[in-house]
Write a protein that holds these residues in place. Structure first.
Motif, PDB file in Angstrom:
ATOM      1  N   ARG A   1      97.898 104.830  49.570  1.00 60.25           N
ATOM      2  CA  ARG A   1      97.249 105.096  50.853  1.00 60.25           C
ATOM      3  C   ARG A   1      97.943 106.233  51.578  1.00 60.25           C
TER       4      ARG A   1
ATOM      5  N   THR B   1      95.577  97.022  53.210  1.00 61.53           N
ATOM      6  CA  THR B   1      95.621  98.317  52.527  1.00 61.53           C
ATOM      7  C   THR B   1      96.881  98.510  51.701  1.00 61.53           C
TER       8      THR B   1
ATOM      9  N   TYR C   1      97.118  99.894  45.154  1.00 61.89           N
ATOM     10  CA  TYR C   1      96.625 100.833  46.156  1.00 61.89           C
ATOM     11  C   TYR C   1      97.630 101.948  46.406  1.00 61.89           C
TER      12      TYR C   1
ATOM     13  N   LEU D   1      92.326 105.449  51.546  1.00 63.16           N
ATOM     14  CA  LEU D   1      92.721 104.442  50.573  1.00 63.16           C
ATOM     15  C   LEU D   1      92.220 104.801  49.177  1.00 63.16           C
TER      16      LEU D   1
ATOM     17  N   VAL E   1      89.352 102.357  57.714  1.00 57.72           N
ATOM     18  CA  VAL E   1      89.707 102.626  56.321  1.00 57.72           C
ATOM     19  C   VAL E   1      88.607 103.486  55.709  1.00 57.72           C
TER      20      VAL E   1
END
Length: 220
Positions: free
Chosen positions: A157, A17, A155, A148, A114
């Protein structure tokens, strides 16, 4: 690059992630050496949940699908992982749960979860104006989860908690549900879901997921 011997014939790579990449190769042995995907899981043991996985074969085989054992391990340890598999022409990106229908679910696994969001929702999730998401054929589970967001830059998050998952029909979504989704009314929410999921029908079951943010954002 693979060394060109019969002990190492498949390479795999995965992303977590935070956008970090982990790679490995298989170790063939007559006693049962590990597949490349399992070597990658070992490399990424401290990484948290993995979001993508791919394996490629030697001698020009290209992308190959994971074996049954690897599918089960991925499903138990990284149930929200997307796996790149051979497709009709171009490779396909498939949720691991789709690769193992009617799978056994290990009660001891306790994986990190996730939940993926379109990046346009990031600000609304962060400021608390969006506290719910509606999912079709995309299961979530109550408990801690990474929220996410995939931007062009990488990314982003948030640590979050899934507080509840309520199953209902698409045509049973209410204005109250839509308000928690981000200030909409039920008709707008239903129309948006129809646009996002072409196969959805008025009687289709959807999961209405309520969540909260536990941590501020991190660019990775």
């Amino acid at each position: 690059l693979l060394p060109g011997d019969s002990n190492h014939t498949v390479a795999a790579a995965s992303m977590d992630t935070a956008g970090r990449i982990y790679a490995g190769v298989n170790v063939f042995h007559f006693t049962g050496g590990p597949c490349a995907e399992l070597v990658v899981l070992g490399q990424a043991a401290a990484a948290g949940p993995l979001v993508t996985m791919v394996a490629v074969g030697d001698r020009g085989r290209g992308v190959i699908a994971p074996c049954g054992r690897c599918r089960q391990v991925l499903l138990d340890q990284h149930p929200d992982c997307l796996v790149i598999v051979p497709g009709d022409g171009e490779p396909d990106l498939v949720p691991v749960r789709k690769l193992l229908p009617h799978a056994y679910n290990s009660p001891e696994a306790a994986p990190e979860r996730v939940v993926r969001f379109n990046p346009r929702y990031y600000d609304a999730v962060l400021d608390g104006s969006k506290t719910a998401t509606t999912r079709f054929d995309d299961p979530c589970a109550v408990g801690p989860a990474w929220l996410l967001f995939e931007f062009d830059e990488g990314y982003k998050r948030l640590r979050g908690v899934i507080e509840s998952v309520e199953s209902k029909r698409l045509d049973q979504l209410t204005d109250e549900d839509a308000e928690q989704e981000g200030g909409m009314v039920a008709a707008d929410l239903q129309n948006g879901l129809r646009g996002h999921y072409p196969a959805i029908q008025p009687e289709s079951p959807v999961d209405f997921v309520r969540f909260r943010v536990e941590q501020t954002s991190t660019w990775t």
